[in-house]
Design an enzyme around this catalytic site. Structure first.
Site, PDB file in Angstrom:
ATOM      1  N   ASP A  70      -1.272   2.419  -5.275  1.00  0.00           N
ATOM      2  CA  ASP A  70      -1.009   3.840  -4.791  1.00  0.00           C
ATOM      3  C   ASP A  70      -1.936   4.497  -5.863  1.00  0.00           C
ATOM      4  OD1 ASP A  70       2.125   4.947  -3.912  1.00  0.00           O
ATOM      5  OD2 ASP A  70       0.000   6.061  -4.234  1.00  0.00           O
ATOM      6  N   GLN A  71      -1.751   5.886  -5.560  1.00  0.00           N
ATOM      7  CA  GLN A  71      -2.822   6.764  -6.329  1.00  0.00           C
ATOM      8  C   GLN A  71      -2.616   6.686  -7.822  1.00  0.00           C
ATOM      9  OE1 GLN A  71      -2.298  11.106  -4.662  1.00  0.00           O
ATOM     10  NE2 GLN A  71      -1.814  10.049  -2.841  1.00  0.00           N
ATOM     11  N   HIS A  78       4.079   6.557   9.342  1.00  0.00           N
ATOM     12  CA  HIS A  78       4.751   7.647   9.854  1.00  0.00           C
ATOM     13  C   HIS A  78       4.497   9.015   9.229  1.00  0.00           C
ATOM     14  CE1 HIS A  78       8.938   7.764   7.559  1.00  0.00           C
ATOM     15  NE2 HIS A  78       7.830   7.714   6.713  1.00  0.00           N
ATOM     16  N   MET A  99      -6.318   4.450  -0.483  1.00  0.00           N
ATOM     17  CA  MET A  99      -6.269   3.858   0.574  1.00  0.00           C
ATOM     18  C   MET A  99      -7.210   3.907   1.737  1.00  0.00           C
ATOM     19  SD  MET A  99      -2.549   4.703   1.998  1.00  0.00           S
ATOM     20  CE  MET A  99      -2.067   6.256   2.433  1.00  0.00           C
ATOM     21  N   VAL A 127       0.981  -1.283  -0.143  1.00  0.00           N
ATOM     22  CA  VAL A 127       0.078  -0.216  -0.092  1.00  0.00           C
ATOM     23  C   VAL A 127       0.881   1.212  -0.062  1.00  0.00           C
ATOM     24  CG1 VAL A 127      -1.637   1.342   1.366  1.00  0.00           C
ATOM     25  CG2 VAL A 127      -2.066  -1.159   1.275  1.00  0.00           C
ATOM     26  N   ALA A 128       0.722   2.217  -0.925  1.00  0.00           N
ATOM     27  CA  ALA A 128       1.123   3.488  -1.029  1.00  0.00           C
ATOM     28  C   ALA A 128       2.795   2.918  -1.436  1.00  0.00           C
ATOM     29  CB  ALA A 128       1.456   4.371   0.160  1.00  0.00           C
ATOM     30  N   GLY A 131       4.408   3.235  -4.335  1.00  0.00           N
ATOM     31  CA  GLY A 131       4.956   4.184  -5.230  1.00  0.00           C
ATOM     32  C   GLY A 131       5.276   3.266  -6.471  1.00  0.00           C
TER      33      GLY A 131
END
Ligand code: P1S
Length: 350
Positions: free
Chosen positions: A216-217, A254, A237, A192-193, A195
């Protein structure tokens, strides 16, 4: 006396930046490469001529090497030059071996990136940042721009950032090899995310049978195509995560506050629910150990927390904060494994 110790403590913190800048100079000059390529202990004159420094700069190089050696980046030995008197020579240490270019363990790009003027200039407006009423990063307060938007506009800085992320991913490859058990038995994993898929590619190389999905987006993965076992899916997400045996969240939580991190974890839990007890979420982030007796490690983790805060309003979490977040998201248990020296791999089970 207490007064003298307090002064040393205060002045040390004022001039800590000099050690960072000496390290940055060593990377820019390529000192570690010069000594590595020399293949044996290197005297100051040999190093100066290898770096093509003007003779007037030899003593300046000596003063920088003295500080860097004191800080554990180089070590001194002696060599017998042309058979008679002994001469001081320099060798690499484990820390400067991380500065030898071309190796998978090279972190020179992180030194250049994290100490780049653009990464430091934001500190000039910290007083204004503390006194303003809106919630924004120190970076936005200084530049008027969101860090990610800025990054995607400045191609030089972006390539330095990407080199730094790639360097960290290469070291993550070693962490994967040291923690194969975490990934064994999985048939599918969604990053997830993730890249452009740097990490997913590492996992795919190490575990070819795992079907890896990079999520990702749209603007990040929209026009990327994968292969039969490595595919790209675009989406949000915070709305839904593609289902898989495991969800990977490396350096994602984070960047987000608790409310949004909770959302991401709940969506991740839904994504692995088809697997029942065997599904898992794998979090890779710093976990600050409140009762650690390693002062230096905790100092690094707290510094990283402030760096994430000033650039992304992100945060590093303590062990207790992770536990609360994981239980609030409805998970029943977790296991923390230290990796890469100052980060952790947290396996979370429904
Ligand atoms: O969560 C992602 C993430 C992970 C690590 C880092 C991030 C962001 O930005 C701050 C940082 O200190 C930094 C800033 C940089 C850089 C590298 C670099 O490493 C650090 O290259 C150019 O500027």
């Amino acid at each position: 006396s207490e007064l003298y110790h307090a002064q040393i403590h205060l002045y040390k913190h004022i001039y800590n930046f000099v050690s960072s800048m000496a390290l940055k100079s060593a990377v820019e000059l390529g000192i570690a490469d010069a000594i590595h390529n020399h293949g044996k202990p290197m005297t100051l004159p040999e190093l100066a001529s290898s770096l093509k420094l003007h003779p007037s700069k030899v003593n300046i190089l000596y003063r920088f090497l003295r500080l860097l050696t004191h800080n554990g980046f180089f070590a001194k030995t002696t060599v017998k030059s042309n058979g008679e008197e002994e001469e001081t020579a320099y060798v690499l240490t484990p820390s400067s071996k991380l500065l030898v270019s071309g190796k998978s363990t090279c972190l020179s790009s992180v030194v250049k990136g994290a100490l780049h003027p653009i990464s430091l200039d934001l500190w000039g407006v910290s007083k204004k940042w503390f006194h303003e009423d809106k919630e924004q990063t120190l970076f936005e307060c200084a530049t008027g721009e969101n860090y990610w938007d800025f990054l995607n506009k400045d191609s030089d800085y972006l390539s330095i950032f990407q080199d730094a992320m790639a360097a960290d991913s290469r070291l993550f490859k070693l962490a994967i090899q040291e923690n194969k058990h975490v990934f064994e038995g999985l048939e599918s994993l969604v990053d997830v995310a993730g890249g452009t898929g740097g990490v997913a590619k590492l996992i795919h190389e190490a575990f070819p049978h795992i079907k890896c999905t990079v999520f990702d987006q749209p603007q990040v993965v929209g026009n990327l195509t994968g292969n039969e076992n490595l595919n790209f899916v675009s989406g949000d997400m915070f709305k839904s995560v593609p289902s898989a045996d495991a969800v990977l969240l490396k350096w994602v939580l984070h960047d987000w506050n608790d409310e949004l991190s909770l959302k991401i974890l709940k969506k991740s839990k839904e994504a692995i629910s088809h697997k029942g007890k065997d599904g898992k979420v794998i979090i890779i982030d710093i976990s600050i150990d409140d009762n650690s007796d390693d002062h230096g490690l905790t100092e690094l983790q707290l510094e990283y927390d402030v760096v994430m805060l000033t650039m992304f309003l992100g945060k590093e979490r303590t062990k207790k904060e992770w536990e609360k977040l994981i239980y609030d998201a409805g998970f029943s248990r977790y296991k923390i494994t230290p990796i890469c020296g100052f980060k952790s791999l947290i396996e979370v089970y429904p």
